[in-house]
Design a protein around this motif. Structure first.
Motif, PDB file in Angstrom:
ATOM      1  N   ARG A 168      35.842  36.522  61.240  1.00 62.61           N
ATOM      2  CA  ARG A 168      36.917  36.204  60.300  1.00 62.61           C
ATOM      3  C   ARG A 168      37.694  37.467  60.003  1.00 62.61           C
ATOM      4  NH1 ARG A 168      34.051  34.039  55.253  1.00 62.61           N
ATOM      5  NH2 ARG A 168      36.166  33.798  54.445  1.00 62.61           N
ATOM      6  N   ASP A 169      38.997  37.329  59.856  1.00 64.76           N
ATOM      7  CA  ASP A 169      39.826  38.477  59.550  1.00 64.76           C
ATOM      8  C   ASP A 169      39.424  39.062  58.196  1.00 64.76           C
ATOM      9  OD1 ASP A 169      42.580  39.634  58.321  1.00 64.76           O
ATOM     10  OD2 ASP A 169      42.584  39.768  60.511  1.00 64.76           O
ATOM     11  N   LEU A 170      39.365  40.393  58.127  1.00 60.47           N
ATOM     12  CA  LEU A 170      38.942  41.055  56.892  1.00 60.47           C
ATOM     13  C   LEU A 170      39.835  40.689  55.716  1.00 60.47           C
ATOM     14  CD1 LEU A 170      36.966  43.075  55.594  1.00 60.47           C
ATOM     15  CD2 LEU A 170      38.580  44.893  56.176  1.00 60.47           C
ATOM     16  N   SER A 171      41.121  40.536  55.955  1.00 56.21           N
ATOM     17  CA  SER A 171      42.042  40.182  54.871  1.00 56.21           C
ATOM     18  C   SER A 171      41.711  38.806  54.306  1.00 56.21           C
ATOM     19  CB  SER A 171      43.492  40.216  55.367  1.00 56.21           C
ATOM     20  OG  SER A 171      43.696  39.276  56.407  1.00 56.21           O
ATOM     21  N   GLU A 172      41.265  37.892  55.178  1.00 59.66           N
ATOM     22  CA  GLU A 172      40.871  36.552  54.718  1.00 59.66           C
ATOM     23  C   GLU A 172      39.611  36.631  53.871  1.00 59.66           C
ATOM     24  OE1 GLU A 172      38.747  32.687  56.633  1.00 59.66           O
ATOM     25  OE2 GLU A 172      40.415  33.522  57.794  1.00 59.66           O
ATOM     26  N   VAL A 173      38.631  37.400  54.315  1.00 62.86           N
ATOM     27  CA  VAL A 173      37.385  37.577  53.553  1.00 62.86           C
ATOM     28  C   VAL A 173      37.708  38.178  52.186  1.00 62.86           C
ATOM     29  CG1 VAL A 173      35.146  38.746  53.476  1.00 62.86           C
ATOM     30  CG2 VAL A 173      36.010  37.847  55.647  1.00 62.86           C
ATOM     31  N   ASN A 174      38.603  39.167  52.161  1.00 63.46           N
ATOM     32  CA  ASN A 174      39.014  39.784  50.895  1.00 63.46           C
ATOM     33  C   ASN A 174      39.683  38.778  49.969  1.00 63.46           C
ATOM     34  OD1 ASN A 174      38.299  42.567  50.712  1.00 63.46           O
ATOM     35  ND2 ASN A 174      39.727  43.030  52.362  1.00 63.46           N
ATOM     36  N   ARG A 175      40.568  37.976  50.527  1.00 63.74           N
ATOM     37  CA  ARG A 175      41.280  36.975  49.706  1.00 63.74           C
ATOM     38  C   ARG A 175      40.309  35.995  49.076  1.00 63.74           C
ATOM     39  NH1 ARG A 175      44.888  36.838  54.019  1.00 63.74           N
ATOM     40  NH2 ARG A 175      44.047  34.853  54.745  1.00 63.74           N
ATOM     41  N   HIS A 176      39.335  35.561  49.837  1.00 64.39           N
ATOM     42  CA  HIS A 176      38.363  34.598  49.311  1.00 64.39           C
ATOM     43  C   HIS A 176      37.506  35.223  48.213  1.00 64.39           C
ATOM     44  CE1 HIS A 176      38.503  31.859  53.131  1.00 64.39           C
ATOM     45  NE2 HIS A 176      39.655  31.955  52.510  1.00 64.39           N
ATOM     46  N   THR A 177      37.111  36.476  48.400  1.00 66.93           N
ATOM     47  CA  THR A 177      36.318  37.172  47.380  1.00 66.93           C
ATOM     48  C   THR A 177      37.116  37.322  46.096  1.00 66.93           C
ATOM     49  OG1 THR A 177      35.194  38.407  49.136  1.00 66.93           O
ATOM     50  CG2 THR A 177      34.971  39.248  46.902  1.00 66.93           C
ATOM     51  N   GLN A 178      38.379  37.681  46.227  1.00 70.70           N
ATOM     52  CA  GLN A 178      39.254  37.826  45.059  1.00 70.70           C
ATOM     53  C   GLN A 178      39.494  36.489  44.373  1.00 70.70           C
ATOM     54  OE1 GLN A 178      42.792  39.923  46.335  1.00 70.70           O
ATOM     55  NE2 GLN A 178      41.567  41.507  47.355  1.00 70.70           N
ATOM     56  N   LEU A 179      39.598  35.420  45.158  1.00 75.51           N
ATOM     57  CA  LEU A 179      39.803  34.084  44.585  1.00 75.51           C
ATOM     58  C   LEU A 179      38.591  33.678  43.748  1.00 75.51           C
ATOM     59  CD1 LEU A 179      41.229  31.404  44.215  1.00 75.51           C
ATOM     60  CD2 LEU A 179      40.448  30.716  46.503  1.00 75.51           C
ATOM     61  N   VAL A 180      37.391  33.923  44.256  1.00 77.58           N
ATOM     62  CA  VAL A 180      36.176  33.606  43.490  1.00 77.58           C
ATOM     63  C   VAL A 180      36.173  34.375  42.177  1.00 77.58           C
ATOM     64  CG1 VAL A 180      33.661  33.850  43.434  1.00 77.58           C
ATOM     65  CG2 VAL A 180      34.784  32.986  45.496  1.00 77.58           C
ATOM     66  N   SER A 181      36.515  35.651  42.229  1.00 75.25           N
ATOM     67  CA  SER A 181      36.552  36.472  41.023  1.00 75.25           C
ATOM     68  C   SER A 181      37.570  35.922  40.021  1.00 75.25           C
ATOM     69  CB  SER A 181      36.914  37.917  41.396  1.00 75.25           C
ATOM     70  OG  SER A 181      36.921  38.739  40.257  1.00 75.25           O
ATOM     71  N   GLU A 182      38.721  35.501  40.507  1.00 81.09           N
ATOM     72  CA  GLU A 182      39.754  34.939  39.634  1.00 81.09           C
ATOM     73  C   GLU A 182      39.267  33.651  38.971  1.00 81.09           C
ATOM     74  OE1 GLU A 182      44.288  33.077  39.794  1.00 81.09           O
ATOM     75  OE2 GLU A 182      43.448  34.018  41.587  1.00 81.09           O
ATOM     76  N   LEU A 183      38.599  32.794  39.735  1.00 76.28           N
ATOM     77  CA  LEU A 183      38.111  31.532  39.182  1.00 76.28           C
ATOM     78  C   LEU A 183      37.061  31.776  38.093  1.00 76.28           C
ATOM     79  CD1 LEU A 183      37.803  29.517  42.520  1.00 76.28           C
ATOM     80  CD2 LEU A 183      39.581  29.276  40.776  1.00 76.28           C
ATOM     81  N   VAL A 184      36.189  32.755  38.311  1.00 78.65           N
ATOM     82  CA  VAL A 184      35.173  33.097  37.301  1.00 78.65           C
ATOM     83  C   VAL A 184      35.851  33.589  36.025  1.00 78.65           C
ATOM     84  CG1 VAL A 184      33.310  34.700  36.718  1.00 78.65           C
ATOM     85  CG2 VAL A 184      33.348  33.603  38.968  1.00 78.65           C
ATOM     86  N   LYS A 185      36.861  34.427  36.169  1.00 76.06           N
ATOM     87  CA  LYS A 185      37.570  34.953  34.987  1.00 76.06           C
ATOM     88  C   LYS A 185      38.288  33.827  34.237  1.00 76.06           C
ATOM     89  CE  LYS A 185      38.282  39.787  36.349  1.00 76.06           C
ATOM     90  NZ  LYS A 185      37.320  39.821  37.438  1.00 76.06           N
ATOM     91  N   ARG A 186      38.785  32.838  34.965  1.00 72.26           N
ATOM     92  CA  ARG A 186      39.444  31.691  34.301  1.00 72.26           C
ATOM     93  C   ARG A 186      38.441  30.939  33.423  1.00 72.26           C
ATOM     94  NH1 ARG A 186      45.005  30.310  35.430  1.00 72.26           N
ATOM     95  NH2 ARG A 186      45.710  31.964  36.831  1.00 72.26           N
ATOM     96  N   ILE A 187      37.221  30.805  33.908  1.00 73.36           N
ATOM     97  CA  ILE A 187      36.176  30.136  33.117  1.00 73.36           C
ATOM     98  C   ILE A 187      35.897  30.938  31.849  1.00 73.36           C
ATOM     99  CG2 ILE A 187      33.744  29.432  33.080  1.00 73.36           C
ATOM    100  CD1 ILE A 187      33.987  29.002  36.144  1.00 73.36           C
ATOM    101  N   GLU A 188      35.774  32.255  31.998  1.00 77.88           N
ATOM    102  CA  GLU A 188      35.492  33.113  30.840  1.00 77.88           C
ATOM    103  C   GLU A 188      36.622  33.040  29.812  1.00 77.88           C
ATOM    104  OE1 GLU A 188      32.674  36.704  32.396  1.00 77.88           O
ATOM    105  OE2 GLU A 188      34.794  36.829  33.005  1.00 77.88           O
ATOM    106  N   THR A 189      37.853  33.059  30.288  1.00 75.63           N
ATOM    107  CA  THR A 189      39.005  33.007  29.376  1.00 75.63           C
ATOM    108  C   THR A 189      39.091  31.663  28.671  1.00 75.63           C
ATOM    109  OG1 THR A 189      40.239  34.534  30.800  1.00 75.63           O
ATOM    110  CG2 THR A 189      41.521  33.205  29.242  1.00 75.63           C
ATOM    111  N   TYR A 190      38.877  30.596  29.419  1.00 77.91           N
ATOM    112  CA  TYR A 190      38.999  29.234  28.882  1.00 77.91           C
ATOM    113  C   TYR A 190      38.010  29.005  27.739  1.00 77.91           C
ATOM    114  CZ  TYR A 190      39.573  24.109  29.097  1.00 77.91           C
ATOM    115  OH  TYR A 190      39.825  22.782  28.813  1.00 77.91           O
ATOM    116  N   PHE A 191      36.763  29.478  27.923  1.00 73.26           N
ATOM    117  CA  PHE A 191      35.723  29.246  26.912  1.00 73.26           C
ATOM    118  C   PHE A 191      35.486  30.472  26.021  1.00 73.26           C
ATOM    119  CE2 PHE A 191      34.589  25.865  29.935  1.00 73.26           C
ATOM    120  CZ  PHE A 191      34.452  24.791  29.051  1.00 73.26           C
TER     121      PHE A 191
END
Length: 281
Positions: A168-191
């Motif tokens: 897998r392209d490294l940029s794709e792996v990076n994007r997915h890792t960053q997306l997971v981090s963003e989703l976790v932060k959304r949960i923290e902010t929401y609650f």
């Protein structure tokens, strides 16, 4: 059987290959004492890497202009260890990508600069085997160069290893890792909570998010869960509503449809997280 075309240094040779035409061969001592026109065979042919892609070849040749030979030798040994550890061939780009990345990382560390990695926790949880391999690589670098590789840099090495293992392209792996981090932060902010990164429910959430992203990318959707969706909507309305918000973010970032069934799994994971944090308080 391959024939030497040009020796770049003791470990790198440009050669004529019967199947791939001109290639770059990388291996410990491969070019030592070799002359143009000689064949590379026997013990010299047992352990070396072949760069077939023309773009990778040119990038690697450019890299040799500023990376010293001892560092190249060390990287060759580490990449060989990785292939032995995972019993798998690695994408040839790792010779360029990881060598270049680590060379400059070591230079920055020697100059006293720190390395920050905001996605370290998500990386370690998503790719535990690659992370452990990166830890072991960092320990050997410390022994060889007397430089301690910090945790943040180990996270970046992990992504390079995972990229090379999965093609897998490294940029794709990076994007997915960053997306997971963003989703976790959304949960923290929401609650309005701060999720304990050591909690088992956080580990399960991150691994689920990574698998969910891969399923969406590959379009291997989960089964329909309409009946359970209605129950969860009634039982956990806040978690349910947030799950749809997260799915919309995933859909926007990945530019692919996220199946409705994903709301079931996300709602359950979020509920466990929130319930655990409330008990902790």
């Amino acid at each position: 059987m391959v024939t030497v075309k040009k020796v770049l240094n003791n470990n790198v040779v440009i050669a004529e290959h019967p199947d791939y035409d001109e290639v770059v061969l990388i291996g410990k001592g491969l070019g030592f004492g070799k002359q143009a026109g000689e064949e590379i065979a026997g013990e010299h042919a047992e352990k070396f890497f072949v760069l077939r892609d023309e773009k990778e070849q040119e990038q690697y040749k450019s890299l040799l202009e500023y990376v010293d030979e001892d560092f190249i030798t060390l990287m060759n040994e580490e990449i060989e260890r990785l292939e032995d550890k995972f019993r798998s061939s690695l994408n040839e780009h790792i010779h360029v990508g990881l060598t270049d990345h680590l060379f400059f990382a070591v230079k920055r560390l020697q100059q006293g600069h720190g390395i920050k990695n905001p996605f370290l926790s998500e990386t370690e949880l998503a790719y535990p085997q690659e992370y452990q391999a990166a830890v072991e690589l960092a320990e050997r670098f410390d022994e060889a160069l007397g430089i301690r590789i910090p945790e943040g840099e180990i996270g970046f090495i992990t992504l390079h290893i995972h990229s090379a293992l999965t093609n897998r392209d490294l940029s794709e792996v990076n994007r997915h890792t960053q997306l997971v981090s963003e989703l976790v932060k959304r949960i923290e902010t929401y609650f309005e909570i701060s999720i304990n990164r050591k909690d088992i429910n956080y580990l399960r959430l991150v691994r689920h998010l990574n698998h969910a992203i891969e399923r969406v990318e590959n379009e291997t959707y989960a089964e329909n869960q309409d009946n359970l969706l209605k129950v969860l909507q009634t039982e956990y309305p806040l978690c349910y509503n947030l799950s749809w918000k997260l799915m919309k973010i995933m859909q926007q970032r990945l530019q692919k449809k996220v199946p409705d069934a994903e709301a079931v799994y996300l709602t359950l994971h979020i509920q466990r997280i929130v319930s655990g944090e409330q008990k902790r308080i």
